[in-house]
Scaffold this active site. Structure first.
Site, short mmCIF file in Angstrom:
data_model
loop_
_atom_site.label_atom_id
_atom_site.label_comp_id
_atom_site.label_asym_id
_atom_site.label_seq_id
_atom_site.Cartn_x
_atom_site.Cartn_y
_atom_site.Cartn_z
N HIS A 1 0.82 -1.22 0.00
CA HIS A 1 0.00 0.00 0.00
C HIS A 1 0.85 1.26 0.00
O HIS A 1 0.33 2.36 -0.20
CB HIS A 1 -0.99 0.00 1.17
CG HIS A 1 -0.40 0.27 2.52
ND1 HIS A 1 -0.05 -0.73 3.41
CD2 HIS A 1 -0.11 1.43 3.15
CE1 HIS A 1 0.40 -0.20 4.52
NE2 HIS A 1 0.39 1.13 4.39
N ASP B 1 0.02 -7.63 1.31
CA ASP B 1 0.42 -6.23 1.49
C ASP B 1 1.93 -6.09 1.56
O ASP B 1 2.47 -5.36 2.40
CB ASP B 1 -0.23 -5.61 2.72
CG ASP B 1 -0.11 -4.09 2.74
OD1 ASP B 1 0.08 -3.50 1.64
OD2 ASP B 1 -0.18 -3.48 3.82
N SER C 1 4.70 2.83 7.78
CA SER C 1 4.30 1.66 7.00
C SER C 1 5.43 1.15 6.12
O SER C 1 6.08 1.92 5.41
CB SER C 1 3.10 2.00 6.10
OG SER C 1 1.93 2.16 6.86
N VAL D 1 -11.80 -25.90 -0.38
CA VAL D 1 -12.80 -26.20 0.65
C VAL D 1 -13.36 -24.90 1.22
O VAL D 1 -12.68 -23.88 1.26
CB VAL D 1 -12.20 -27.03 1.81
CG1 VAL D 1 -11.86 -28.42 1.34
CG2 VAL D 1 -10.97 -26.36 2.42
#
Length: 469
Positions: free
Chosen positions: A106, A136, A212, A266
């Site tokens: 991001h 990410d 970040s 599944v």
């Protein structure tokens, strides 16, 4: 006697002092040596993204078309959209001498231009080597004539709550900011996070916008996490992606620019206390298989709806997330062993991991069914047989048998456990329901206080619901 008690109290008190003293003596006096060791590998990332905005609009004249400047207004409004630049900041860290840098997707995913600034002030334009939205994570690259300093990747599995951690980053543009804290918790599953396959490390080391993509170091100066998100501003609750997850993805990002994930096919769900009791389990553990997709690796291996997966290749499955993460990180084509509980007995099943389909390849649709008046029963449901018209609307074979939930009694246990109008009712306590007659027969076996386990068909999924009446 009093003397003995006194001596014992002094002894215990002394042990407490000794333990505290040991902790006090073992604590770091300063993190400065660690920061000096690692900071050269931490980089600041600034990105530019070009966006198009609509052309400026001008107020209409009160004279309308009679205004001689009306044509000029229309002319300027119909011009091409104006282009603007959006700027954002983030952090990353160099992972090898060749200039590969690990950060969050991001931070750089939508950027048109990426600029990296090193600790010594040098600036480089960077290019995206590979990125993965579902984890990410992204790898970008800068080119330098000499070898670059790089961070050492540690083992995030070894970290425990209470261990010291150090975050270095670029919060709000303040370069090389150092914050210190501890591992507050491990294994945090964050719903709707950018990294759905990660069990996050929670830390109280201060993390803010701009951190970040930056590293979270252990006390030995090894990266054990990628700082990714915060829980509100100023809360002291931040989250980092465990570096072990990155170590699995980075080689693929560098070699082919994307990450290929394993897939079994599944549909799994969380065990509730009622579901666990209905299967004879003492605790809520494992991943309950609510459905098996036809032709999938799971189908080919013999896995069945209603199986409870307890282990994946020797690793314990505590909850559905564990199974999803284990499968996703498995190599395509690998043969794995699953320990499952089927009808009260444990057995081992081998399955060959397939390639996860692209997002959206398997979609869920919510069926739409007409409502009719009917009387609810002990389950709090009213049902009716599936008609050929229903089957057509629900994309079912025209010969499909079963019942549709017409109404759910307000305040009933069925409503409390999210049984919905329009659901297909396929089983009650393991007995197949192929008609309204079957339903009435099985529902009569239930009374107040009975435990009911229903198999529900909803869109493309089947799920189990259990509750006491």
């Amino acid at each position: 006697m009093k003397k003995i008690i006194f001596l014992f109290s002094v002894f215990v008190f002394g042990l407490g002092i000794s333990a505290n003293a040991a902790w006090y003596e073992g604590r770091p006096n300063s993190f400065a040596p660690l920061v000096k060791k690692v900071k050269a590998a931490v980089v600041n990332i600034s990105t530019t993204k070009k966006v198009k905005r609509p052309a400026n609009r001008f107020p209409r004249s009160p004279f309308g078309e009679m205004d001689p400047f009306e044509e000029f207004r229309k002319f300027f409004e119909n011009q091409v959209p104006r282009e603007e630049e959006q700027h954002s900041l983030g952090t990353g860290f160099i992972i090898n001498k060749d200039g590969d840098i690990l950060t969050n997707n991001h931070v750089v995913g939508e950027a048109d231009e990426i600029l990296v600034k090193l600790f010594d002030g040098r600036k480089f334009k960077a290019s995206v080597v590979g990125r993965d939205e579902r984890s990410d994570m992204a790898v970008i690259k800068i080119k330098s004539k000499e070898d670059l300093p790089f961070a050492t990747l540690g083992n995030s599995d070894l970290m425990e709550p209470g261990d010291w951690v150090v975050a270095v980053g670029n919060p709000f543009g303040f370069e090389q900011t150092v914050t210190v804290g501890v591992v507050s918790a491990k294994g945090r599953v964050i719903q709707d996070s950018r990294s759905p396959f990660a069990k996050f490390i929670q830390t109280d080391a201060s993390i803010n916008p701009g951190n970040s993509g930056g590293p979270l170091f252990n006390a030995g100066g090894e990266v054990i996490g990628i700082n990714t998100m915060i829980y509100g501003m100023g809360t002291g609750i931040g989250f980092a992606i465990p570096i072990n997850l990155a170590k699995e993805a980075v080689p693929q990002l560098i070699s082919k620019g994307s990450v290929t994930r394993g897939w079994l096919g599944v549909q799994i769900q969380q065990m509730t206390p009622e579901l666990a009791e209905s299967y004879g389990l003492k605790q809520e553990q494992g991943a309950l298989i609510g459905g098996v997709l036809p032709g999938s690796p799971a189908d080919q291996s013999g896995l069945k709806r209603g199986d409870i997966v307890l282990e994946y290749d020797g690793k314990k499955v505590e909850e559905p997330f564990d199974l999803s993460a284990y499968v996703a990180s498995s190599a395509v084509g690998k043969t794995i062993k699953l320990k499952v509980l089927r009808q009260g007995k444990e057995q081992t099943i081998e399955a060959k991991v397939g390639k996860r389909p692209e997002e959206g390849a398997i979609r869920e649709e919510k069926p739409q069914t007409p409502k009719e008046q009917a009387t609810s029963d002990a389950l709090g449901l009213s049902v009716r047989d599936i008609t050929p018209e229903d089957a057509k609307k629900l994309n079912l074979p025209s010969t499909h048998t079963g019942v549709i939930v017409d109404q759910v009694q307000p305040g009933s246990s069925a409503e409390d456990h999210d049984v919905r109008e329009g659901d297909l009712l396929l089983e009650i306590n393991g007995v197949g329901i192929n008609s309204a007659e079957d339903y009435v027969r099985e529902a009569k076996k239930l009374s107040k206080g009975s435990l009911a386990r229903l198999l529900i068909g909803r869109g493309s999924m089947t799920i189990y619901v259990a509750f006491r009446i």
